[in-house]
Design a protein around this motif. Structure first.
Motif, PDB file in Angstrom:
ATOM      1  N   ASN A 234       8.714 -38.472  21.807  1.00 62.32           N
ATOM      2  CA  ASN A 234       8.819 -39.706  20.749  1.00 62.32           C
ATOM      3  C   ASN A 234       7.319 -40.025  20.143  1.00 62.32           C
ATOM      4  OD1 ASN A 234       8.395 -42.684  20.154  1.00 62.32           O
ATOM      5  ND2 ASN A 234      10.323 -42.048  19.476  1.00 62.32           N
TER       6      ASN A 234
ATOM      7  N   ILE B 249       1.395 -54.041  27.687  1.00 58.70           N
ATOM      8  CA  ILE B 249       2.845 -53.692  27.439  1.00 58.70           C
ATOM      9  C   ILE B 249       3.293 -53.228  28.440  1.00 58.70           C
ATOM     10  CG2 ILE B 249       4.490 -53.009  25.673  1.00 58.70           C
ATOM     11  CD1 ILE B 249       2.020 -53.148  23.581  1.00 58.70           C
ATOM     12  N   ASN B 250       4.614 -53.568  29.068  1.00 58.52           N
ATOM     13  CA  ASN B 250       5.306 -52.860  29.899  1.00 58.52           C
ATOM     14  C   ASN B 250       6.893 -52.557  29.612  1.00 58.52           C
ATOM     15  OD1 ASN B 250       3.447 -52.990  32.718  1.00 58.52           O
ATOM     16  ND2 ASN B 250       3.171 -54.775  31.651  1.00 58.52           N
ATOM     17  N   GLY B 251       7.178 -51.194  29.909  1.00 55.78           N
ATOM     18  CA  GLY B 251       8.409 -50.702  29.545  1.00 55.78           C
ATOM     19  C   GLY B 251       9.058 -50.115  30.600  1.00 55.78           C
ATOM     20  N   THR B 252      10.313 -49.601  30.326  1.00 53.37           N
ATOM     21  CA  THR B 252      10.985 -48.866  31.179  1.00 53.37           C
ATOM     22  C   THR B 252      11.522 -47.575  30.617  1.00 53.37           C
ATOM     23  OG1 THR B 252      13.097 -50.178  30.388  1.00 53.37           O
ATOM     24  CG2 THR B 252      11.841 -50.703  32.540  1.00 53.37           C
ATOM     25  N   GLY B 253      10.642 -46.912  29.684  1.00 55.59           N
ATOM     26  CA  GLY B 253      11.066 -45.871  29.212  1.00 55.59           C
ATOM     27  C   GLY B 253      11.283 -45.728  27.542  1.00 55.59           C
ATOM     28  N   GLN B 254      10.958 -47.151  27.091  1.00 56.16           N
ATOM     29  CA  GLN B 254      11.285 -47.372  25.612  1.00 56.16           C
ATOM     30  C   GLN B 254      10.763 -46.291  24.652  1.00 56.16           C
ATOM     31  OE1 GLN B 254      10.934 -49.588  27.647  1.00 56.16           O
ATOM     32  NE2 GLN B 254      12.097 -51.369  27.495  1.00 56.16           N
ATOM     33  N   ILE B 255      11.484 -45.737  23.687  1.00 59.15           N
ATOM     34  CA  ILE B 255      10.905 -44.885  22.625  1.00 59.15           C
ATOM     35  C   ILE B 255      11.521 -45.517  21.600  1.00 59.15           C
ATOM     36  CG2 ILE B 255      10.865 -42.687  24.041  1.00 59.15           C
ATOM     37  CD1 ILE B 255      13.542 -42.184  22.733  1.00 59.15           C
TER      38      ILE B 255
ATOM     39  N   VAL C 282      -1.998 -51.218  25.483  1.00 58.11           N
ATOM     40  CA  VAL C 282      -2.013 -50.411  26.696  1.00 58.11           C
ATOM     41  C   VAL C 282      -0.556 -50.457  27.284  1.00 58.11           C
ATOM     42  CG1 VAL C 282      -3.241 -49.731  28.569  1.00 58.11           C
ATOM     43  CG2 VAL C 282      -4.603 -51.109  26.892  1.00 58.11           C
TER      44      VAL C 282
ATOM     45  N   ASN D 109      14.268 -55.241  22.853  1.00 62.21           N
ATOM     46  CA  ASN D 109      14.417 -53.709  23.482  1.00 62.21           C
ATOM     47  C   ASN D 109      13.956 -53.860  24.875  1.00 62.21           C
ATOM     48  OD1 ASN D 109      11.653 -53.649  23.294  1.00 62.21           O
ATOM     49  ND2 ASN D 109      11.479 -52.075  22.020  1.00 62.21           N
TER      50      ASN D 109
ATOM     51  N   VAL E 289       2.501 -49.140  29.727  1.00 62.42           N
ATOM     52  CA  VAL E 289       3.117 -48.466  30.865  1.00 62.42           C
ATOM     53  C   VAL E 289       4.459 -48.147  30.748  1.00 62.42           C
ATOM     54  CG1 VAL E 289       3.770 -48.830  33.407  1.00 62.42           C
ATOM     55  CG2 VAL E 289       1.787 -49.565  32.566  1.00 62.42           C
ATOM     56  N   ASN E 290       5.090 -46.971  30.553  1.00 63.71           N
ATOM     57  CA  ASN E 290       6.313 -46.432  30.354  1.00 63.71           C
ATOM     58  C   ASN E 290       7.007 -46.931  29.170  1.00 63.71           C
ATOM     59  OD1 ASN E 290       6.360 -45.273  33.137  1.00 63.71           O
ATOM     60  ND2 ASN E 290       7.230 -46.807  34.107  1.00 63.71           N
ATOM     61  N   ALA E 291       6.302 -46.662  28.128  1.00 65.39           N
ATOM     62  CA  ALA E 291       6.585 -46.755  26.627  1.00 65.39           C
ATOM     63  C   ALA E 291       5.980 -45.883  25.830  1.00 65.39           C
ATOM     64  CB  ALA E 291       6.956 -48.326  26.374  1.00 65.39           C
ATOM     65  N   SER E 292       6.469 -45.669  24.651  1.00 66.06           N
ATOM     66  CA  SER E 292       5.966 -44.831  23.664  1.00 66.06           C
ATOM     67  C   SER E 292       4.625 -45.711  22.798  1.00 66.06           C
ATOM     68  CB  SER E 292       6.915 -44.306  22.682  1.00 66.06           C
ATOM     69  OG  SER E 292       6.180 -43.761  21.566  1.00 66.06           O
TER      70      SER E 292
ATOM     71  N   MET F 155       5.453 -57.931  26.416  1.00 68.00           N
ATOM     72  CA  MET F 155       4.083 -57.789  26.078  1.00 68.00           C
ATOM     73  C   MET F 155       3.216 -59.251  26.476  1.00 68.00           C
ATOM     74  SD  MET F 155       4.751 -56.650  22.058  1.00 68.00           S
ATOM     75  CE  MET F 155       5.724 -55.066  22.002  1.00 68.00           C
TER      76      MET F 155
ATOM     77  N   MET G  24      12.170 -39.449  31.780  1.00 63.73           N
ATOM     78  CA  MET G  24      11.534 -40.554  30.990  1.00 63.73           C
ATOM     79  C   MET G  24      10.084 -39.960  30.482  1.00 63.73           C
ATOM     80  SD  MET G  24       9.696 -44.247  32.164  1.00 63.73           S
ATOM     81  CE  MET G  24      11.032 -45.056  32.902  1.00 63.73           C
TER      82      MET G  24
ATOM     83  N   LEU H  43      11.160 -54.424  26.266  1.00 64.90           N
ATOM     84  CA  LEU H  43       9.508 -54.501  26.292  1.00 64.90           C
ATOM     85  C   LEU H  43       8.831 -55.852  26.632  1.00 64.90           C
ATOM     86  CD1 LEU H  43       7.920 -51.894  23.730  1.00 64.90           C
ATOM     87  CD2 LEU H  43       8.042 -51.385  25.980  1.00 64.90           C
TER      88      LEU H  43
ATOM     89  N   ARG I 141      10.697 -58.256  23.885  1.00 61.50           N
ATOM     90  CA  ARG I 141      11.177 -57.942  22.690  1.00 61.50           C
ATOM     91  C   ARG I 141      12.606 -57.518  22.986  1.00 61.50           C
ATOM     92  NH1 ARG I 141      10.156 -59.015  18.282  1.00 61.50           N
ATOM     93  NH2 ARG I 141      10.760 -57.172  17.554  1.00 61.50           N
TER      94      ARG I 141
ATOM     95  N   ILE J 257       9.232 -40.036  26.313  1.00 60.16           N
ATOM     96  CA  ILE J 257       8.227 -40.909  25.749  1.00 60.16           C
ATOM     97  C   ILE J 257       7.100 -39.837  24.923  1.00 60.16           C
ATOM     98  CG2 ILE J 257       6.197 -42.149  26.526  1.00 60.16           C
ATOM     99  CD1 ILE J 257       7.753 -43.538  28.517  1.00 60.16           C
TER     100      ILE J 257
ATOM    101  N   GLN K 192      -3.767 -50.238  32.914  1.00 56.33           N
ATOM    102  CA  GLN K 192      -3.930 -51.340  31.790  1.00 56.33           C
ATOM    103  C   GLN K 192      -4.817 -52.270  31.892  1.00 56.33           C
ATOM    104  OE1 GLN K 192      -0.102 -53.196  32.622  1.00 56.33           O
ATOM    105  NE2 GLN K 192       0.818 -52.426  30.708  1.00 56.33           N
TER     106      GLN K 192
ATOM    107  N   PHE L 266       4.874 -48.017  19.437  1.00 58.29           N
ATOM    108  CA  PHE L 266       5.657 -49.391  19.309  1.00 58.29           C
ATOM    109  C   PHE L 266       4.581 -50.410  18.788  1.00 58.29           C
ATOM    110  CE2 PHE L 266       8.802 -47.943  22.254  1.00 58.29           C
ATOM    111  CZ  PHE L 266       9.962 -48.560  21.504  1.00 58.29           C
TER     112      PHE L 266
END
Lengths: 417, 417
Positions: free
Chosen positions: A249, B410-416, A365, B106, A367-370, B110, A242, B108, B104, A246, A357, A373
């Motif tokens: 990307n 913003i919290n994700g799970t590996g989004q690109i 800010v 995808n 966590v675990n995303a590019s 927010m 991951m 994410l 979102r 990220i 965060q 966005f």
């Protein structure tokens, strides 16, 4: 006409227009936006001809290819601008929204309502599509706009503004709702920055140099946009796959934009595992790498990073890489060099995610995303006028609500104090 | 120490303090505020002695009595300042509030969360109580503050700041959370206005001259406060008794404040009925009257108003009076001369009430009530740091929420992308 006279006259007319725009119905505003969209398409030939003048001149002046590409208009791009206006028409009207309301013990009722900002000055650089986006967003939020584009796009911007301003007026907008500063004299920008009598806010959109000129000279309130020295911190507990996706990307998908990563921070505990493949992948993608001493041992192409590299928005396929001892050093580095745009951590540790965060001071800010966005469309706001990197008034992607102010509407029955 | 060194050092320390204040719990912030309140009372003698120095010097310099009264501290006023801090402790903590959140397509998530502004510079004039109010409000909203009071109150402000900053630090606030600029050199203000590296916002509190100096010189974002050329329009359909009470209250109850009325506008249809008794009542209360030609026929004491009178914030028992042909002329006059603070109409006509509230561009727009209600306590906000007369960031009374910014978490799970 000299530029002071031009600006004063445009300011005066814009202020008058703003009073009418403030009370214009949503239906009329949307009709105006649709008419502007049609006018762009109907005037396509005129706009393309004007654009050709700009492009020819830019080519003769030796403007680099990527910049000429940004300047260029064609049928597809003009349709895209028109579609942008139709999308703005479809967005909810922010004006008149009652944000909160209450009653005081003395019987006064109070409502906090959204109202337009008034007259907005937009100062921008090459892309002619900003002319259309900015005019559409300002109009939908009930504001008059004075546009000041780059001199290299003056013919394009003049043709575009003539088409949309005329269509807007015919569809019901007051004269002066959309105006372009016609002189390309650079001093006109300075004069615009002092137009406190008529302008409620100035939004610069462009490179660091433009933003600095505006911030240093403006007596009109400014919303700073754009500069992004964004970081991604790969924590010790990060999922390696991951983290690689990220980090790749965030740098490579579109390096020329403000939400692209400029510095990669890697926890020392995973550097030996994570960096060799990561750096090789960047190198294969054509990314120039500049790293700390420790980083350089993981790939031969890594050049030594200078102190300046940590503070630079490369906007290009260049990446600074630093190995840190842990979250604390990552937070310190980000506090020192971040432009407070977008920052990301890749981690599986709940506490570190939460601390990152809470403690990182930035518009967005992750966590675990590019970091890529941070964008009006990606946030679900629709078109944006820019990304604010200041803390006052608006922070992050600025959509329609960010182009408004508020007013307290208070109703009594003879209350005195 | 020269003032540039002093300001840079104070800025640097404030910025460090701001990082700690941003994550300080509500419980600790409230404990700090209570300790500051106690410290004021415990150091009452020291503060009063310092204040006597200021007052003696002011008397020798021939300062007018009302200004000396504003400067003077005594046991009662020190208790009132301490109580003000305790009231701020009782207000809800704005920091951490989630204003809105969404998911979102995808995946994410927010959240838009309230965060402190960071480091706030407050530049103010005579009253030493501003030192305490500003320090308390900034601290509760998680901000570091750099205070720059008037030179005439320097001993008082130094003693107050020493007491509250020391108590705050002992109760858990970081060093540098509350600082006072010690030099009284006027150039220090200019240097402070350029401290972009450390200051997130500057709020001037004082007269028109101070506000102008700040707006014209600051490269740090500014929130303008205070100037109020407020109007009351007595419409043809106004209840005459109500109109008289409101118009009298708005001018006479406290003429020296920004929400007091400066110009009375009267519909020509009711001038003959309304003005004679109204003007006589003002005259009996010691109000100096300056009117248009028509107004002058209704009372012998009315002097001719000059063009300048319509644009002047008298802050005194002086009133400009103008007879207008109707709502349209009233709206035009207000658009031309209002400082966009507080405006009122007295009417029984529903359509005119609605039009006035929609079309007048001001922080607070009243129907059938005195403009004097534009105030943090009267709005139910509690203590305020000032009344913003600009449209960016904050408008009207500025309480704790107006001393904050936002951040997107913003919290994700590996989004690109």
């Amino acid at each position: 006409m000299d530029y002071v006279t031009e600006l004063t006259e445009k300011g005066r007319i814009a202020k008058q227009a703003a009073r009418k725009l403030a009370v214009m119905s949503t239906a009329v505003k949307n009709k105006v936006l649709m008419a502007m969209a049609s006018a762009l398409e109907e005037n396509q030939a005129v706009i393309c001809n004007a654009n050709t003048e700009d492009v020819d001149r830019a080519e003769k002046a030796g403007m680099p290819k990527p910049l000429i590409d940004r300047l260029l208009l064609n049928q597809g791009r003009i349709h895209a601008m028109a579609d942008g206006l139709r999308q703005i028409a479809a967005l909810p009207d922010p004006i008149g929204e009652v944000l909160t309301g209450w009653k005081r013990p003395n019987g006064l009722t109070m409502a906090k309502e959204r109202v337009p900002l008034g007259v907005i000055g937009i100062i921008y650089e090459a892309r002619p599509n900003v002319t259309v986006d900015a005019a559409g967003l300002c109009l939908k939020a009930g504001n008059a706009v004075i546009l000041r584009g780059g001199s290299e796009a003056i013919h394009s911007n003049t043709a575009i503004t003539a088409a949309i301003a005329d269509a807007a007026h015919k569809a019901g907008a007051p004269a002066g709702a959309i105006q372009l500063v016609e002189t390309t004299d650079r001093q006109a920008v300075i004069a615009m920055l002092k137009l406190n009598q008529y302008l409620d806010v100035i939004i610069p959109r462009g490179g660091a140099g433009l933003i600095r000129t505006v911030v240093e000279n403006s007596t009109v309130p400014v919303i700073e946009t754009g500069t992004g020295v964004c970081h991604t911190f790969v924590d010790a507990s990060a999922d390696p796959a991951m983290a690689q996706e990220i980090a790749f990307n965030a740098k490579v998908s579109r390096p020329g934009v403000c939400n692209a990563m400029e510095t990669l921070l890697v926890h020392q505990a995973v550097a030996a595992e994570f960096l060799p493949a990561m750096l090789a992948r960047y190198h294969a993608a054509g990314v120039e790498l500049r790293g700390c001493e420790q980083t350089r041992q993981y790939h031969p192409a890594v050049k030594p990073a200078t102190a300046e590299d940590w503070a630079t928005e490369f906007l290009d396929l260049i990446l600074a890489v630093k190995i840190v001892t842990g979250l604390d050093e990552a937070l310190e580095h980000i506090a020192a060099y971040s432009t407070r745009h977008s920052e990301a951590i890749v981690t599986r540790d709940y506490g570190n995610a939460k601390r990152f965060q809470q403690e990182v001071d930035a518009a967005a800010v992750y966590v675990n995303a590019s970091t890529r966005f941070t964008d009006g469309f990606e946030f679900g706001f629709g078109a944006e006028i820019g990304i604010s990197t200041q803390k006052l008034h608006a922070r992050g992607p600025m959509g329609l609500p960010e182009l408004t102010s508020i007013k307290y509407v208070i109703n009594g029955t003879g209350q005195i104090r």
